[in-house]
Design a protein around this motif. Structure first.
Motif, PDB file in Angstrom:
ATOM      1  N   LYS A  34       0.826  -1.212   0.000  1.00 25.56           N
ATOM      2  CA  LYS A  34       0.000   0.000   0.000  1.00 25.56           C
ATOM      3  C   LYS A  34       0.853   1.251   0.000  1.00 25.56           C
ATOM      4  CE  LYS A  34      -4.285  -1.637   2.043  1.00 25.56           C
ATOM      5  NZ  LYS A  34      -5.206  -1.525   3.173  1.00 25.56           N
ATOM      6  N   GLU A  35       1.889   1.259   0.786  1.00 25.56           N
ATOM      7  CA  GLU A  35       2.768   2.435   0.857  1.00 25.56           C
ATOM      8  C   GLU A  35       3.497   2.634  -0.471  1.00 25.56           C
ATOM      9  OE1 GLU A  35       6.652   4.176   1.070  1.00 25.56           O
ATOM     10  OE2 GLU A  35       6.432   2.013   1.278  1.00 25.56           O
ATOM     11  N   TYR A  36       4.040   1.564  -1.041  1.00 24.81           N
ATOM     12  CA  TYR A  36       4.828   1.702  -2.268  1.00 24.81           C
ATOM     13  C   TYR A  36       3.968   2.112  -3.464  1.00 24.81           C
ATOM     14  CZ  TYR A  36       8.071   0.995  -6.044  1.00 24.81           C
ATOM     15  OH  TYR A  36       8.861   1.223  -7.150  1.00 24.81           O
ATOM     16  N   PHE A  37       2.814   1.495  -3.623  1.00 25.79           N
ATOM     17  CA  PHE A  37       2.003   1.734  -4.819  1.00 25.79           C
ATOM     18  C   PHE A  37       0.945   2.827  -4.656  1.00 25.79           C
ATOM     19  CE2 PHE A  37       3.677  -2.460  -6.036  1.00 25.79           C
ATOM     20  CZ  PHE A  37       4.113  -2.150  -7.316  1.00 25.79           C
ATOM     21  N   ASP A  38       0.956   3.569  -3.571  1.00 29.06           N
ATOM     22  CA  ASP A  38       0.022   4.690  -3.392  1.00 29.06           C
ATOM     23  C   ASP A  38       0.579   5.900  -4.135  1.00 29.06           C
ATOM     24  OD1 ASP A  38      -2.052   6.304  -2.612  1.00 29.06           O
ATOM     25  OD2 ASP A  38      -1.298   6.611  -0.571  1.00 29.06           O
ATOM     26  N   GLY A  39       0.142   6.074  -5.377  1.00 31.07           N
ATOM     27  CA  GLY A  39       0.642   7.152  -6.235  1.00 31.07           C
ATOM     28  C   GLY A  39       1.126   6.582  -7.554  1.00 31.07           C
ATOM     29  N   PRO A  40       1.711   7.436  -8.399  1.00 33.06           N
ATOM     30  CA  PRO A  40       2.153   6.974  -9.721  1.00 33.06           C
ATOM     31  C   PRO A  40       3.449   6.168  -9.653  1.00 33.06           C
ATOM     32  CG  PRO A  40       2.631   9.309  -9.458  1.00 33.06           C
ATOM     33  CD  PRO A  40       1.875   8.886  -8.228  1.00 33.06           C
ATOM     34  N   VAL A  41       3.466   5.080 -10.441  1.00 36.82           N
ATOM     35  CA  VAL A  41       4.643   4.219 -10.565  1.00 36.82           C
ATOM     36  C   VAL A  41       4.772   3.857 -12.038  1.00 36.82           C
ATOM     37  CG1 VAL A  41       5.650   1.977  -9.947  1.00 36.82           C
ATOM     38  CG2 VAL A  41       4.354   3.262  -8.240  1.00 36.82           C
ATOM     39  N   ARG A  42       5.985   3.801 -12.529  1.00 35.88           N
ATOM     40  CA  ARG A  42       6.223   3.343 -13.902  1.00 35.88           C
ATOM     41  C   ARG A  42       7.051   2.065 -13.833  1.00 35.88           C
ATOM     42  NH1 ARG A  42       7.660   6.968 -18.899  1.00 35.88           N
ATOM     43  NH2 ARG A  42       5.403   6.969 -18.907  1.00 35.88           N
ATOM     44  N   ALA A  43       6.791   1.141 -14.780  1.00 41.56           N
ATOM     45  CA  ALA A  43       7.545  -0.104 -14.857  1.00 41.56           C
ATOM     46  C   ALA A  43       7.991  -0.351 -16.294  1.00 41.56           C
ATOM     47  CB  ALA A  43       6.687  -1.267 -14.366  1.00 41.56           C
ATOM     48  N   TRP A  44       9.133  -1.010 -16.419  1.00 41.57           N
ATOM     49  CA  TRP A  44       9.685  -1.410 -17.705  1.00 41.57           C
ATOM     50  C   TRP A  44       9.907  -2.899 -17.639  1.00 41.57           C
ATOM     51  CZ3 TRP A  44      11.065   2.599 -14.674  1.00 41.57           C
ATOM     52  CH2 TRP A  44      10.980   3.892 -15.221  1.00 41.57           C
ATOM     53  N   GLY A  45       9.499  -3.630 -18.701  1.00 43.21           N
ATOM     54  CA  GLY A  45       9.628  -5.072 -18.609  1.00 43.21           C
ATOM     55  C   GLY A  45       9.830  -5.779 -19.925  1.00 43.21           C
ATOM     56  N   ILE A  46      10.174  -7.067 -19.784  1.00 44.14           N
ATOM     57  CA  ILE A  46      10.325  -7.961 -20.934  1.00 44.14           C
ATOM     58  C   ILE A  46       9.685  -9.306 -20.591  1.00 44.14           C
ATOM     59  CG2 ILE A  46      12.434  -6.923 -21.873  1.00 44.14           C
ATOM     60  CD1 ILE A  46      14.014  -9.202 -20.504  1.00 44.14           C
ATOM     61  N   PHE A  47       9.239 -10.002 -21.638  1.00 46.49           N
ATOM     62  CA  PHE A  47       8.836 -11.398 -21.516  1.00 46.49           C
ATOM     63  C   PHE A  47       9.817 -12.220 -22.339  1.00 46.49           C
ATOM     64  CE2 PHE A  47       6.865 -15.175 -23.342  1.00 46.49           C
ATOM     65  CZ  PHE A  47       6.570 -15.870 -22.168  1.00 46.49           C
ATOM     66  N   GLN A  48      10.432 -13.237 -21.696  1.00 51.67           N
ATOM     67  CA  GLN A  48      11.336 -14.144 -22.383  1.00 51.67           C
ATOM     68  C   GLN A  48      10.686 -15.528 -22.439  1.00 51.67           C
ATOM     69  OE1 GLN A  48      14.470 -12.839 -19.490  1.00 51.67           O
ATOM     70  NE2 GLN A  48      15.778 -13.436 -21.211  1.00 51.67           N
ATOM     71  N   ASP A  49      10.792 -16.190 -23.595  1.00 42.71           N
ATOM     72  CA  ASP A  49      10.264 -17.543 -23.693  1.00 42.71           C
ATOM     73  C   ASP A  49      11.185 -18.506 -22.942  1.00 42.71           C
ATOM     74  OD1 ASP A  49      12.407 -18.201 -25.408  1.00 42.71           O
ATOM     75  OD2 ASP A  49      11.180 -18.043 -27.215  1.00 42.71           O
ATOM     76  N   ARG A  50      10.847 -19.783 -22.932  1.00 49.21           N
ATOM     77  CA  ARG A  50      11.616 -20.730 -22.120  1.00 49.21           C
ATOM     78  C   ARG A  50      13.051 -20.916 -22.600  1.00 49.21           C
ATOM     79  NH1 ARG A  50       7.526 -24.945 -23.913  1.00 49.21           N
ATOM     80  NH2 ARG A  50       8.352 -25.624 -25.894  1.00 49.21           N
ATOM     81  N   SER A  51      13.348 -20.513 -23.838  1.00 52.05           N
ATOM     82  CA  SER A  51      14.733 -20.593 -24.319  1.00 52.05           C
ATOM     83  C   SER A  51      15.525 -19.333 -23.968  1.00 52.05           C
ATOM     84  CB  SER A  51      14.753 -20.812 -25.836  1.00 52.05           C
ATOM     85  OG  SER A  51      14.349 -19.634 -26.506  1.00 52.05           O
ATOM     86  N   GLY A  52      14.839 -18.319 -23.424  1.00 51.30           N
ATOM     87  CA  GLY A  52      15.519 -17.080 -23.043  1.00 51.30           C
ATOM     88  C   GLY A  52      15.388 -15.956 -24.056  1.00 51.30           C
ATOM     89  N   GLU A  53      14.757 -16.231 -25.196  1.00 54.46           N
ATOM     90  CA  GLU A  53      14.600 -15.195 -26.221  1.00 54.46           C
ATOM     91  C   GLU A  53      13.540 -14.175 -25.786  1.00 54.46           C
ATOM     92  OE1 GLU A  53      13.247 -14.675 -30.890  1.00 54.46           O
ATOM     93  OE2 GLU A  53      13.824 -16.666 -30.163  1.00 54.46           O
TER      94      GLU A  53
END
Length: 175
Positions: A34-53
């Motif tokens: 609750k404390e961390y996500f109370d307000g604006p947050v931005r995230a950057w991410g990737i999805f890798q398949d099981r081979s790591g690609e």
């Protein structure tokens, strides 16, 4: 027959050996959702398949707010290929260490367990893939690094078999 049985049981046995969340009981900084996500947050991410690609790259703008005892996270996903998606979480704290949450594409209820700087969040997601719907299991581990930074690693599986992994970096106050 022995190989088939081993292939079927390995994912289950490996899951049983996973690190329990209370391993992080005495770590700092404390991760209070609750404390961390109370307000604006931005995230950057990737999805890798099981081979790591790397199969997908994305950013997420999260508008978090507290409504009574409920943490509401309005997540706006933007994928590198131009696709956009929204997920709105409604998360409640059960006790000092346990959480539960719901969102439109979550099957049933998500469950979380938090100790110290770590949160283990587990849920099943309904995902449209081409002309079919997949039910994927997510086993997320979120680690609070400092006041503004959280790292998330999620193992994604279907029928107990690893499909891939999601890696996210969250930052409060990021533009």
């Amino acid at each position: 027959m022995r190989r088939v049985l081993t292939a079927l049981l390995c994912p289950l046995l490996l899951g049983a050996c996973a690190t329990p969340p209370d391993t992080y009981r005495d770590t700092q900084p404390q991760f209070d959702l609750k404390e961390y996500f109370d307000g604006p947050v931005r995230a950057w991410g990737i999805f890798q398949d099981r081979s790591g690609e790397v199969r997908r790259r994305f950013t997420v703008d999260i508008d978090g707010r507290i409504d009574g005892d409920t943490l509401i996270l309005d997540e706006q996903f933007r994928y590198a290929d131009g696709e956009r998606e929204q997920r709105v979480w409604r998360i409640e704290q059960i006790d000092d260490h346990h959480w539960r949450g719901r969102a439109g594409d979550i099957i049933g209820e998500a469950r979380g367990e938090q100790y110290g700087y770590a949160l283990n969040w587990r849920y099943d997601l309904s995902l449209e893939v081409n002309d079919t719907t997949w039910q994927l299991h997510f086993n997320d581990w979120m680690y609070r690094i400092d006041a503004d930074t959280v790292i998330n690693r999620a193992r994604v599986s279907k029928w107990g078999f690893r499909v891939g992994e999601v890696t996210l970096f969250f930052r409060r106050g990021a533009e």
